[in-house]
Write a protein that holds these residues in place. Sequence first.
Motif, PDB file in Angstrom:
ATOM      1  N   LYS A 126       0.820  -1.210   0.000  1.00  0.00           N
ATOM      2  CA  LYS A 126       0.000   0.000   0.000  1.00  0.00           C
ATOM      3  C   LYS A 126       0.854   1.259   0.000  1.00  0.00           C
ATOM      4  O   LYS A 126       0.565   2.224  -0.703  1.00  0.00           O
ATOM      5  CB  LYS A 126      -0.929  -0.007   1.217  1.00  0.00           C
ATOM      6  CG  LYS A 126      -2.000  -1.092   1.183  1.00  0.00           C
ATOM      7  CD  LYS A 126      -2.825  -1.089   2.463  1.00  0.00           C
ATOM      8  CE  LYS A 126      -3.847  -2.206   2.475  1.00  0.00           C
ATOM      9  NZ  LYS A 126      -4.602  -2.248   3.756  1.00  0.00           N
ATOM     10  N   LYS A 127       1.916   1.251   0.812  1.00  0.00           N
ATOM     11  CA  LYS A 127       2.789   2.418   0.881  1.00  0.00           C
ATOM     12  C   LYS A 127       3.462   2.681  -0.461  1.00  0.00           C
ATOM     13  O   LYS A 127       3.734   3.831  -0.817  1.00  0.00           O
ATOM     14  CB  LYS A 127       3.858   2.215   1.959  1.00  0.00           C
ATOM     15  CG  LYS A 127       3.335   2.276   3.381  1.00  0.00           C
ATOM     16  CD  LYS A 127       4.450   2.006   4.383  1.00  0.00           C
ATOM     17  CE  LYS A 127       3.932   2.003   5.811  1.00  0.00           C
ATOM     18  NZ  LYS A 127       5.012   1.674   6.786  1.00  0.00           N
ATOM     19  N   SER A 128       3.734   1.624  -1.199  1.00  0.00           N
ATOM     20  CA  SER A 128       4.440   1.762  -2.470  1.00  0.00           C
ATOM     21  C   SER A 128       3.646   2.551  -3.503  1.00  0.00           C
ATOM     22  O   SER A 128       4.235   3.118  -4.433  1.00  0.00           O
ATOM     23  CB  SER A 128       4.778   0.378  -3.037  1.00  0.00           C
ATOM     24  OG  SER A 128       5.640  -0.323  -2.166  1.00  0.00           O
ATOM     25  N   VAL A 129       2.334   2.568  -3.365  1.00  0.00           N
ATOM     26  CA  VAL A 129       1.487   3.261  -4.354  1.00  0.00           C
ATOM     27  C   VAL A 129       0.770   4.460  -3.751  1.00  0.00           C
ATOM     28  O   VAL A 129      -0.175   4.993  -4.333  1.00  0.00           O
ATOM     29  CB  VAL A 129       0.463   2.287  -4.969  1.00  0.00           C
ATOM     30  CG1 VAL A 129       1.160   1.230  -5.816  1.00  0.00           C
ATOM     31  CG2 VAL A 129      -0.395   1.624  -3.890  1.00  0.00           C
ATOM     32  N   THR A 130       1.214   4.877  -2.571  1.00  0.00           N
ATOM     33  CA  THR A 130       0.598   6.022  -1.891  1.00  0.00           C
ATOM     34  C   THR A 130       1.514   7.229  -1.980  1.00  0.00           C
ATOM     35  O   THR A 130       2.707   7.150  -1.703  1.00  0.00           O
ATOM     36  CB  THR A 130       0.327   5.694  -0.410  1.00  0.00           C
ATOM     37  OG1 THR A 130      -0.558   4.568  -0.340  1.00  0.00           O
ATOM     38  CG2 THR A 130      -0.301   6.877   0.302  1.00  0.00           C
ATOM     39  N   TYR A 131       0.930   8.355  -2.359  1.00  0.00           N
ATOM     40  CA  TYR A 131       1.693   9.604  -2.450  1.00  0.00           C
ATOM     41  C   TYR A 131       0.888  10.714  -1.783  1.00  0.00           C
ATOM     42  O   TYR A 131      -0.257  10.979  -2.153  1.00  0.00           O
ATOM     43  CB  TYR A 131       1.971   9.951  -3.918  1.00  0.00           C
ATOM     44  CG  TYR A 131       2.675  11.275  -4.103  1.00  0.00           C
ATOM     45  CD1 TYR A 131       3.987  11.460  -3.691  1.00  0.00           C
ATOM     46  CD2 TYR A 131       2.013  12.350  -4.697  1.00  0.00           C
ATOM     47  CE1 TYR A 131       4.634  12.672  -3.861  1.00  0.00           C
ATOM     48  CE2 TYR A 131       2.658  13.577  -4.878  1.00  0.00           C
ATOM     49  CZ  TYR A 131       3.964  13.738  -4.457  1.00  0.00           C
ATOM     50  OH  TYR A 131       4.591  14.939  -4.618  1.00  0.00           O
ATOM     51  N   LYS A 132       1.482  11.313  -0.785  1.00  0.00           N
ATOM     52  CA  LYS A 132       0.838  12.382  -0.012  1.00  0.00           C
ATOM     53  C   LYS A 132      -0.535  11.957   0.492  1.00  0.00           C
ATOM     54  O   LYS A 132      -1.513  12.709   0.414  1.00  0.00           O
ATOM     55  CB  LYS A 132       0.737  13.662  -0.839  1.00  0.00           C
ATOM     56  CG  LYS A 132       2.094  14.336  -1.059  1.00  0.00           C
ATOM     57  CD  LYS A 132       1.951  15.710  -1.685  1.00  0.00           C
ATOM     58  CE  LYS A 132       3.308  16.417  -1.755  1.00  0.00           C
ATOM     59  NZ  LYS A 132       3.218  17.766  -2.339  1.00  0.00           N
ATOM     60  N   GLY A 133      -0.591  10.729   0.993  1.00  0.00           N
ATOM     61  CA  GLY A 133      -1.810  10.235   1.618  1.00  0.00           C
ATOM     62  C   GLY A 133      -2.870   9.706   0.682  1.00  0.00           C
ATOM     63  O   GLY A 133      -3.918   9.242   1.134  1.00  0.00           O
ATOM     64  N   LYS A 134      -2.639   9.753  -0.627  1.00  0.00           N
ATOM     65  CA  LYS A 134      -3.623   9.273  -1.591  1.00  0.00           C
ATOM     66  C   LYS A 134      -3.047   8.100  -2.385  1.00  0.00           C
ATOM     67  O   LYS A 134      -1.848   8.062  -2.680  1.00  0.00           O
ATOM     68  CB  LYS A 134      -4.034  10.396  -2.540  1.00  0.00           C
ATOM     69  CG  LYS A 134      -4.762  11.549  -1.844  1.00  0.00           C
ATOM     70  CD  LYS A 134      -5.158  12.625  -2.838  1.00  0.00           C
ATOM     71  CE  LYS A 134      -5.897  13.767  -2.134  1.00  0.00           C
ATOM     72  NZ  LYS A 134      -6.279  14.846  -3.084  1.00  0.00           N
ATOM     73  N   VAL A 135      -3.922   7.164  -2.745  1.00  0.00           N
ATOM     74  CA  VAL A 135      -3.503   5.968  -3.475  1.00  0.00           C
ATOM     75  C   VAL A 135      -3.666   6.199  -4.974  1.00  0.00           C
ATOM     76  O   VAL A 135      -4.737   6.613  -5.432  1.00  0.00           O
ATOM     77  CB  VAL A 135      -4.329   4.743  -3.045  1.00  0.00           C
ATOM     78  CG1 VAL A 135      -3.918   3.511  -3.834  1.00  0.00           C
ATOM     79  CG2 VAL A 135      -4.157   4.493  -1.549  1.00  0.00           C
ATOM     80  N   TYR A 136      -2.605   5.920  -5.732  1.00  0.00           N
ATOM     81  CA  TYR A 136      -2.610   6.212  -7.166  1.00  0.00           C
ATOM     82  C   TYR A 136      -2.423   5.002  -8.065  1.00  0.00           C
ATOM     83  O   TYR A 136      -2.324   5.153  -9.279  1.00  0.00           O
ATOM     84  CB  TYR A 136      -1.526   7.238  -7.480  1.00  0.00           C
ATOM     85  CG  TYR A 136      -1.873   8.644  -7.039  1.00  0.00           C
ATOM     86  CD1 TYR A 136      -2.619   9.489  -7.857  1.00  0.00           C
ATOM     87  CD2 TYR A 136      -1.472   9.126  -5.793  1.00  0.00           C
ATOM     88  CE1 TYR A 136      -2.941  10.776  -7.458  1.00  0.00           C
ATOM     89  CE2 TYR A 136      -1.790  10.409  -5.379  1.00  0.00           C
ATOM     90  CZ  TYR A 136      -2.532  11.232  -6.219  1.00  0.00           C
ATOM     91  OH  TYR A 136      -2.853  12.501  -5.807  1.00  0.00           O
ATOM     92  N   ALA A 137      -2.372   3.808  -7.516  1.00  0.00           N
ATOM     93  CA  ALA A 137      -2.193   2.624  -8.352  1.00  0.00           C
ATOM     94  C   ALA A 137      -2.510   1.374  -7.547  1.00  0.00           C
ATOM     95  O   ALA A 137      -2.603   1.419  -6.320  1.00  0.00           O
ATOM     96  CB  ALA A 137      -0.768   2.564  -8.896  1.00  0.00           C
ATOM     97  N   ALA A 138      -2.661   0.262  -8.250  1.00  0.00           N
ATOM     98  CA  ALA A 138      -2.898  -1.034  -7.608  1.00  0.00           C
ATOM     99  C   ALA A 138      -1.644  -1.883  -7.772  1.00  0.00           C
ATOM    100  O   ALA A 138      -1.198  -2.143  -8.896  1.00  0.00           O
ATOM    101  CB  ALA A 138      -4.093  -1.740  -8.246  1.00  0.00           C
TER     102      ALA A 138
END
Length: 419
Positions: A126-138
């Motif tokens: 989850k952390k790997s696809v999270t940027y500034k608290g928002k999720v941008y990929a699966a």
Amino acid sequence: MSTWKKLGMGALATGLALTLVGCGNSKSSSSSSSSKMDKTLKVSADPSYKSYMKSVIPKFEKKYNVKVKISYKAMLDEDDALKLDGPSGKGPDVLMAPYDRVGQMASQGQLSTVKLVNGRYNSTGKKSVTYKGKVYAAPVTIESDVLYYNKKLIKNAPKSFTELEKLAKSSKYAYANDKTKSVAFLTQWTNFYNSFGVIKGYGGYVFGDNNTNAKKLGLNNAGAVEGLTYMTKWFTKYWPSGMQNVTSNENFVTSQFTSGKTAAVIDGPWMASTYKKSKIDYGVAVLPTLTNGKDYQAFAGGKAWAISNYSKHKTAAQAWLDFISNDASQKSLYKSASEIPANTVARKSAVASGDDMASAVSKQYDKDVPLINLPQMAEVWTPAQTMVTNAASGKMTPKQAANKAQKTISTNISQKYDN
């Protein structure tokens, strides 16, 4: 390196509609019966996924009544092209990206936020696809450096660097062109993707606050210098001088291992196909512990599916992410491409198959640090590489090399990101 190299719950019930997932929007992907599924979806995949795509696309099309227009383009090339192709309408609706590209592309407004199905990933994924608290990929796949070892030279995988040093002192592994040097253990530490694990294991770090604060750097603290000092020991005491050459040392490591002269190397799962072709009887294991007893904490890398923020078919795009990340699709990916799934259920299935690569990557991944996806990470790779070579060559002390690298990185980040 800026990118590398190198899905628990079943699919949604038939008939369940998805809500539109737009920029800055993270509503549930399985609510709102008023949403209408798009009829077409443009998907870009790396050419290496052709066989896999042929098996999963028909299932997706049947389930959601959506026609997939597939195109094949090298992943990094597609990511780079999105800047122009997206606004012009030529780009795909969904595409793949390495974890460290996700934050960069999100910061540039190229990716839409997405919704992850609960229970499919661990916290690292989850952390790997999270940027500034928002999720941008699966998340799709997981990667990590591992230890490869030649079973004909050593019976078991070394569990510590103390054991590796013992091997290096054996005349059995003396380098052919300089008998005072050893090729018992080799790795490309001039590549910061590989050397980071040593820096981290001794107490150094890249960015503060668990790699979320690019204004706080930790590459020249006491732990980082200790780690750099230990790596310098290998360059000066054990390894041939050619190991300092950043353009040829990778080939040297590979040739020594595939020719049966080297007992152990540290590298990523992408090297497995090369080693198999060489007919070397090798095993794969987790990374050895460092001399301070701590874990070698490598970068936890991998790839993810993302939705273009320019897409006009985000409902179908979210459906694709939900489908391609479910248990069945991820198990199929492992069977087709031999890549370790990010989905925890599929990942366990891969490990249970008896594949030592899957087992080693999975175990090491749990020790690792999520590959940093802040845009500022682009300013780290080259100075960090130079840091290692400056210390290894004796041009600078480890402390001086670390100080210079940190200053360069800090200045570049300030100039490029603080305006």
